[in-house]
Motif scaffolding. Structure first.
Motif, PDB file in Angstrom:
ATOM      1  N   ALA A   1       0.834  -1.210   0.000  1.00  0.00           N
ATOM      2  CA  ALA A   1       0.000   0.000   0.000  1.00  0.00           C
ATOM      3  C   ALA A   1       0.864   1.253   0.000  1.00  0.00           C
ATOM      4  CB  ALA A   1      -0.917  -0.004   1.218  1.00  0.00           C
ATOM      5  N   LEU A   2       1.961   1.215   0.771  1.00  0.00           N
ATOM      6  CA  LEU A   2       2.852   2.373   0.850  1.00  0.00           C
ATOM      7  C   LEU A   2       3.556   2.615  -0.476  1.00  0.00           C
ATOM      8  CD1 LEU A   2       4.192   4.568   2.622  1.00  0.00           C
ATOM      9  CD2 LEU A   2       5.942   2.871   3.213  1.00  0.00           C
ATOM     10  N   LEU A   3       4.202   1.588  -1.000  1.00  0.00           N
ATOM     11  CA  LEU A   3       4.926   1.754  -2.262  1.00  0.00           C
ATOM     12  C   LEU A   3       3.974   2.033  -3.422  1.00  0.00           C
ATOM     13  CD1 LEU A   3       7.142   0.416  -0.454  1.00  0.00           C
ATOM     14  CD2 LEU A   3       7.978  -0.683  -2.522  1.00  0.00           C
ATOM     15  N   GLY A   4       2.794   1.444  -3.371  1.00  0.00           N
ATOM     16  CA  GLY A   4       1.827   1.621  -4.455  1.00  0.00           C
ATOM     17  C   GLY A   4       1.032   2.908  -4.381  1.00  0.00           C
ATOM     18  N   ARG A   5       1.301   3.735  -3.364  1.00  0.00           N
ATOM     19  CA  ARG A   5       0.593   5.008  -3.168  1.00  0.00           C
ATOM     20  C   ARG A   5      -0.914   4.803  -3.131  1.00  0.00           C
ATOM     21  NH1 ARG A   5       3.207   9.595  -3.351  1.00  0.00           N
ATOM     22  NH2 ARG A   5       1.284  10.702  -3.937  1.00  0.00           N
ATOM     23  N   THR A   6      -1.349   3.680  -2.589  1.00  0.00           N
ATOM     24  CA  THR A   6      -2.768   3.315  -2.584  1.00  0.00           C
ATOM     25  C   THR A   6      -3.628   4.361  -1.877  1.00  0.00           C
ATOM     26  OG1 THR A   6      -2.151   0.983  -2.594  1.00  0.00           O
ATOM     27  CG2 THR A   6      -4.404   1.526  -1.932  1.00  0.00           C
ATOM     28  N   ILE A   7      -3.200   4.825  -0.714  1.00  0.00           N
ATOM     29  CA  ILE A   7      -4.008   5.777   0.049  1.00  0.00           C
ATOM     30  C   ILE A   7      -4.065   7.150  -0.636  1.00  0.00           C
ATOM     31  CG2 ILE A   7      -4.370   6.861   2.294  1.00  0.00           C
ATOM     32  CD1 ILE A   7      -4.715   3.800   2.233  1.00  0.00           C
ATOM     33  N   PRO A   8      -2.925   7.729  -1.043  1.00  0.00           N
ATOM     34  CA  PRO A   8      -3.006   9.024  -1.747  1.00  0.00           C
ATOM     35  C   PRO A   8      -3.835   8.966  -3.032  1.00  0.00           C
ATOM     36  CG  PRO A   8      -0.765   8.630  -1.011  1.00  0.00           C
ATOM     37  CD  PRO A   8      -1.517   7.361  -0.779  1.00  0.00           C
ATOM     38  N   TYR A   9      -3.652   7.921  -3.827  1.00  0.00           N
ATOM     39  CA  TYR A   9      -4.454   7.785  -5.040  1.00  0.00           C
ATOM     40  C   TYR A   9      -5.949   7.742  -4.690  1.00  0.00           C
ATOM     41  CZ  TYR A   9      -0.468   6.560  -8.121  1.00  0.00           C
ATOM     42  OH  TYR A   9       0.683   6.565  -8.875  1.00  0.00           O
ATOM     43  N   HIS A  10      -6.281   6.968  -3.678  1.00  0.00           N
ATOM     44  CA  HIS A  10      -7.673   6.805  -3.263  1.00  0.00           C
ATOM     45  C   HIS A  10      -8.265   8.147  -2.824  1.00  0.00           C
ATOM     46  CE1 HIS A  10     -11.172   4.975  -1.275  1.00  0.00           C
ATOM     47  NE2 HIS A  10     -10.910   5.776  -0.247  1.00  0.00           N
ATOM     48  N   GLU A  11      -7.536   8.854  -1.974  1.00  0.00           N
ATOM     49  CA  GLU A  11      -8.042  10.122  -1.449  1.00  0.00           C
ATOM     50  C   GLU A  11      -8.201  11.163  -2.555  1.00  0.00           C
ATOM     51  OE1 GLU A  11      -9.195  10.788   1.582  1.00  0.00           O
ATOM     52  OE2 GLU A  11      -8.875   8.653   2.037  1.00  0.00           O
ATOM     53  N   GLN A  12      -7.254  11.185  -3.487  1.00  0.00           N
ATOM     54  CA  GLN A  12      -7.349  12.137  -4.583  1.00  0.00           C
ATOM     55  C   GLN A  12      -8.506  11.810  -5.524  1.00  0.00           C
ATOM     56  OE1 GLN A  12      -5.495  15.060  -5.233  1.00  0.00           O
ATOM     57  NE2 GLN A  12      -4.987  14.650  -3.082  1.00  0.00           N
ATOM     58  N   LEU A  13      -8.697  10.543  -5.807  1.00  0.00           N
ATOM     59  CA  LEU A  13      -9.754  10.155  -6.744  1.00  0.00           C
ATOM     60  C   LEU A  13     -11.137  10.395  -6.153  1.00  0.00           C
ATOM     61  CD1 LEU A  13      -9.799   9.165  -9.619  1.00  0.00           C
ATOM     62  CD2 LEU A  13      -9.933   6.819  -8.775  1.00  0.00           C
ATOM     63  N   LYS A  14     -11.244  10.399  -4.819  1.00  0.00           N
ATOM     64  CA  LYS A  14     -12.525  10.692  -4.162  1.00  0.00           C
ATOM     65  C   LYS A  14     -13.016  12.089  -4.498  1.00  0.00           C
ATOM     66  CE  LYS A  14     -12.847   9.734   0.228  1.00  0.00           C
ATOM     67  NZ  LYS A  14     -12.462   9.518   1.643  1.00  0.00           N
ATOM     68  N   ILE A  15     -12.096  12.994  -4.816  1.00  0.00           N
ATOM     69  CA  ILE A  15     -12.487  14.359  -5.166  1.00  0.00           C
ATOM     70  C   ILE A  15     -12.290  14.629  -6.662  1.00  0.00           C
ATOM     71  CG2 ILE A  15     -12.060  15.254  -2.851  1.00  0.00           C
ATOM     72  CD1 ILE A  15      -9.385  16.342  -3.819  1.00  0.00           C
ATOM     73  N   GLY A  16     -12.142  13.537  -7.433  1.00  0.00           N
ATOM     74  CA  GLY A  16     -12.041  13.669  -8.878  1.00  0.00           C
ATOM     75  C   GLY A  16     -10.661  13.991  -9.396  1.00  0.00           C
ATOM     76  N   ASN A  17      -9.674  13.941  -8.532  1.00  0.00           N
ATOM     77  CA  ASN A  17      -8.296  14.246  -8.933  1.00  0.00           C
ATOM     78  C   ASN A  17      -7.609  12.949  -9.356  1.00  0.00           C
ATOM     79  OD1 ASN A  17      -5.508  14.803  -9.019  1.00  0.00           O
ATOM     80  ND2 ASN A  17      -5.687  16.382  -7.436  1.00  0.00           N
TER      81      ASN A  17
END
Length: 305
Positions: free
Chosen positions: A93-109
């Motif tokens: 999850a850390l190396l794959g940037r799973t959390i940042p990607y998820h949080e950004q996509l929640k707002i359409g980014n």
């Protein structure tokens, strides 16, 4: 044989099993074996023979007090593979940037998907992994990550290691050779704070994952290297602050939760949908072996110094 479990649910479960030859008592001062994650001198009595820990760690057990009375120590191994799986999950999850990607996509980014500034993630394939701790948990982590083609390193503790695990002399060497370090040993006087300011500052462009104990890593130094970008990322299932009840509690005295190069988990590595059932079965197996007085798997307390 008399047994007392401090956790009321374990105590109730054992009573319901009606184990032949094993008396589940309500007074710990009459028990031959205590099932608990905590032990100090105040719990000792003349009939006590040993402690059975139904969890992964033994940092709340006074090993010196146990040695003084020649008590036996047993730790159920059941949770280790789940903690190892959590370590692998956090790493990916850390190396794959799973959390940042998820949080950004929640707002359409889409993290600059359609531009030259598109934000990439890091593959674990062919990276070097330093296993700080090669006990049950470290062994499982190694097994789970084998398929990614990683190089594996650990500190030589005089054990027999698989041929693909290379050994080094100390933590400094482990940091030098590893892209990722996964922490999984117990917390004791040799591991507490060993990832200090000096060690963390030497981890430039590296990742650190912790499923051991929070205090193995110095808290302020950790925050400093993460905010300055010297440490590339940190993921952890173990922390510095814990709630005593149902109150809200941030896991650190520093705002680690605000950093996008941090992945946090709520100390749930050993708790899955089937944890209690498997741990209970393991406890019963341990008690039966103790009753037969042929238990060969006693933990060597000298190895925990």
């Amino acid at each position: 044989m008399k047994v007392y479990a401090e956790h009321h649910k374990v105590q109730e479960y054992l009573k319901e099993q009606h184990l032949q030859g094993i008396d589940i008592v309500d007074d710990p001062q009459t028990a031959n074996y205590l099932i608990t994650g905590r032990y100090d001198r105040s719990k000792y009595h003349a009939d006590l023979k040993g402690i059975i820990i139904p969890y992964t760690g033994h940092n709340n057990v006074d090993l010196d007090a146990m040695r003084e009375q020649d008590l036996m120590l047993f730790i159920t191994p059941t949770r280790s593979r789940w903690v190892a799986e959590k370590a692998v999950t956090l790493t990916l999850a850390l190396l794959g940037r799973t959390i940042p990607y998820h949080e950004q996509l929640k707002i359409g980014n889409w993290s600059e998907r359609n531009s030259a500034k598109r934000v990439p993630w890091t593959s674990i394939q062919d990276l070097s992994v330093g296993l700080f701790g090669y006990g049950r948990i470290g062994t499982y982590i190694h097994q789970f990550l084998r398929g990614f083609g990683c190089d594996f390193y650990t500190i030589d503790r005089g054990k027999v290691y698989p041929p693909e695990v290379k050994t080094v002399k100390n933590l400094t060497n482990l940091i030098q050779l590893s892209d990722i370090i996964i922490i999984s040993p117990p917390l004791n006087h040799t591991t507490e704070g060993c990832f200090d300011k000096t060690k963390l500052s030497s981890m430039k462009h590296k990742y650190l994952i912790n499923v051991g104990r929070g205090k193995i890593v110095e808290e302020e130094a950790l925050y400093d290297v993460l905010t300055t970008g010297r440490l590339r990322g940190y993921a952890s299932d173990v922390w510095y602050n814990y709630p005593k009840g149902k109150e809200s509690q941030l896991p650190s005295n520093y705002p680690l939760h605000e950093l996008d190069n941090v992945v946090m988990s709520n100390h749930s590595g050993g708790f899955t949908e089937h944890t209690n059932e498997e741990v209970n079965r393991d406890l019963i197996a341990t008690l039966h072996k103790l009753l037969q007085e042929d238990y060969a798997d006693q933990l060597d307390l000298t190895s925990l110094i």
